[in-house]
Design an enzyme around this catalytic site. Sequence first.
Site, PDB file in Angstrom:
ATOM      1  N   LEU A   1      -1.291   5.525   3.684  1.00  0.00           N
ATOM      2  CA  LEU A   1      -1.924   4.766   2.608  1.00  0.00           C
ATOM      3  C   LEU A   1      -2.995   5.586   1.904  1.00  0.00           C
ATOM      4  O   LEU A   1      -3.247   5.406   0.719  1.00  0.00           O
ATOM      5  CB  LEU A   1      -2.567   3.492   3.170  1.00  0.00           C
ATOM      6  N   GLY A   2      -3.624   6.455   2.638  1.00  0.00           N
ATOM      7  CA  GLY A   2      -4.685   7.271   2.060  1.00  0.00           C
ATOM      8  C   GLY A   2      -5.180   8.280   3.064  1.00  0.00           C
ATOM      9  O   GLY A   2      -4.778   8.277   4.232  1.00  0.00           O
ATOM     10  N   GLU A   3      -6.059   9.159   2.604  1.00  0.00           N
ATOM     11  CA  GLU A   3      -6.536  10.256   3.444  1.00  0.00           C
ATOM     12  C   GLU A   3      -7.946  10.633   3.064  1.00  0.00           C
ATOM     13  O   GLU A   3      -8.344  10.545   1.911  1.00  0.00           O
ATOM     14  CB  GLU A   3      -5.584  11.446   3.283  1.00  0.00           C
ATOM     15  N   GLY A   4      -8.730  11.024   4.060  1.00  0.00           N
ATOM     16  CA  GLY A   4     -10.095  11.460   3.807  1.00  0.00           C
ATOM     17  C   GLY A   4     -10.567  12.367   4.906  1.00  0.00           C
ATOM     18  O   GLY A   4      -9.788  12.812   5.755  1.00  0.00           O
ATOM     19  N   GLY A   5     -11.856  12.655   4.919  1.00  0.00           N
ATOM     20  CA  GLY A   5     -12.406  13.531   5.929  1.00  0.00           C
ATOM     21  C   GLY A   5     -12.239  12.967   7.327  1.00  0.00           C
ATOM     22  O   GLY A   5     -12.187  13.705   8.302  1.00  0.00           O
TER      23      GLY A   5
ATOM     24  N   LYS B   1      -6.328   3.440  10.885  1.00  0.00           N
ATOM     25  CA  LYS B   1      -7.108   4.629  10.532  1.00  0.00           C
ATOM     26  C   LYS B   1      -7.178   5.551  11.739  1.00  0.00           C
ATOM     27  O   LYS B   1      -7.645   5.156  12.811  1.00  0.00           O
ATOM     28  CB  LYS B   1      -8.509   4.230  10.072  1.00  0.00           C
TER      29      LYS B   1
ATOM     30  N   ASP C   1     -24.153   1.804   3.126  1.00  0.00           N
ATOM     31  CA  ASP C   1     -23.198   2.584   2.342  1.00  0.00           C
ATOM     32  C   ASP C   1     -22.412   1.668   1.403  1.00  0.00           C
ATOM     33  O   ASP C   1     -21.189   1.746   1.314  1.00  0.00           O
ATOM     34  CB  ASP C   1     -22.244   3.355   3.259  1.00  0.00           C
TER      35      ASP C   1
END
Length: 418
Positions: free
Chosen positions: A88-92, A120, A215
């Site tokens: 679905l998505g990607e990050g650090g 996740k 945040d």
Amino acid sequence: MGNCLNSSSAQVDTTLSSHASGTSKNVSKSSYSGPSSLTISSYSEMSSASSLQTPRSEGEILLSPSVKPFSFIELKNATRNFRPDSVLGEGGFGCVFKGWIDEFTLTASKPGSGMIIAVKKLKPEGYQGHKEWLTEVKYLGQLRHPNLVKLVGYCSEGDSRLLVYEFMPKGSLENHLFRRGPQPLPWATRLKVAIGAARGLAFLHDAEEQVIYRDFKASNILLDAEFNAKLSDFGLAKAGPTGDKTHVSTQVMGTQGYAAPEYIATGRLTAKSDVYSFGVVLLELLSGRRALDKQKTGIEQDLVEWAKPYLGDKRKLFRIMDTKLEGQYPQKAAYTAATLASQCLNLEPKTRPRMSQVLSSLEELQASKGASKDHHKVMSSPVGKSPMRQVPHHRQSPRNLTPLASPLPHHRQSLQVR
């Protein structure tokens, strides 16, 4: 991880200029998660969990009765072995995968059957580590509210760290405001999103044991099928001050463009820091512009500094309104919302309203006659003459493009004092 999207989690250092004292802090690019949509109980039932039981150990946190401890093989089966077409998505932090589980037994089910989840998966070299992972389990494992994303469970097996969330079909507010989509968000929907997000923050701030989110930003506001907003990613959440303390002293962490100036300058964290961040997001909802946009020049890079001169002038407010609205918003309601944003962005924290007051003002605005109608033309100068310049979609960074309907991890630009 070959089954992730192109990784852009490499650390990047930049300089953050404080709005307050002109001091600068080192900003390191870190990761961020965002989750997902289960059926959640009624508002009164969920919001009754206002007393946060503070676990004393990691073991107690992981024994929370409201979240399921999944085995790695269970989540591997639920996501079809973490296949690339499930991303679905990607990050650090790592990748977020789409999966399916039985809504009653919470065991893996066939794709397309049962309940959709977002998984996740922390990668060992990620910048969001075990501490933030545990913080998410701690808070989302205990807090229940219609405007907080639901944590279904977690996996802590060997070096594997995963989180399982409800799936949010409309994705993040960031996607709807700043990405190419079928339709821009109409005025009534923007107001609805602002109210939902405000309810989430007010719930955290008014809990018996206060929680400071730390945040709050557009990418952390996820939307269900009806555009109800839910706060996600509690990795930076902190317990509020207790007793006669006025603040919590912490390492400065958050996202550039959203963090309150006094927090950046001193590291002193209060609930009013969240209020400032809410003011920034409210400006984003009004303007359709990012809090920080390096593709623009001069003062226009900083949304708050650029917009402030127009917030108190009814005749000039149209200059900052999102041109994608094409003037279809009630002028009086827009001005009221702009005034509220200005109050939240006050440089003096004590003069900012409480989130409960912000919520009350937004709810009154929604209830006022004609406030949420989308087909009310602005009576000021034509929208076409707005000085706001839209960034062409082809200039947007490909690495930041994420699927619309995903609870996605992003890159958190952490304001770290070194």
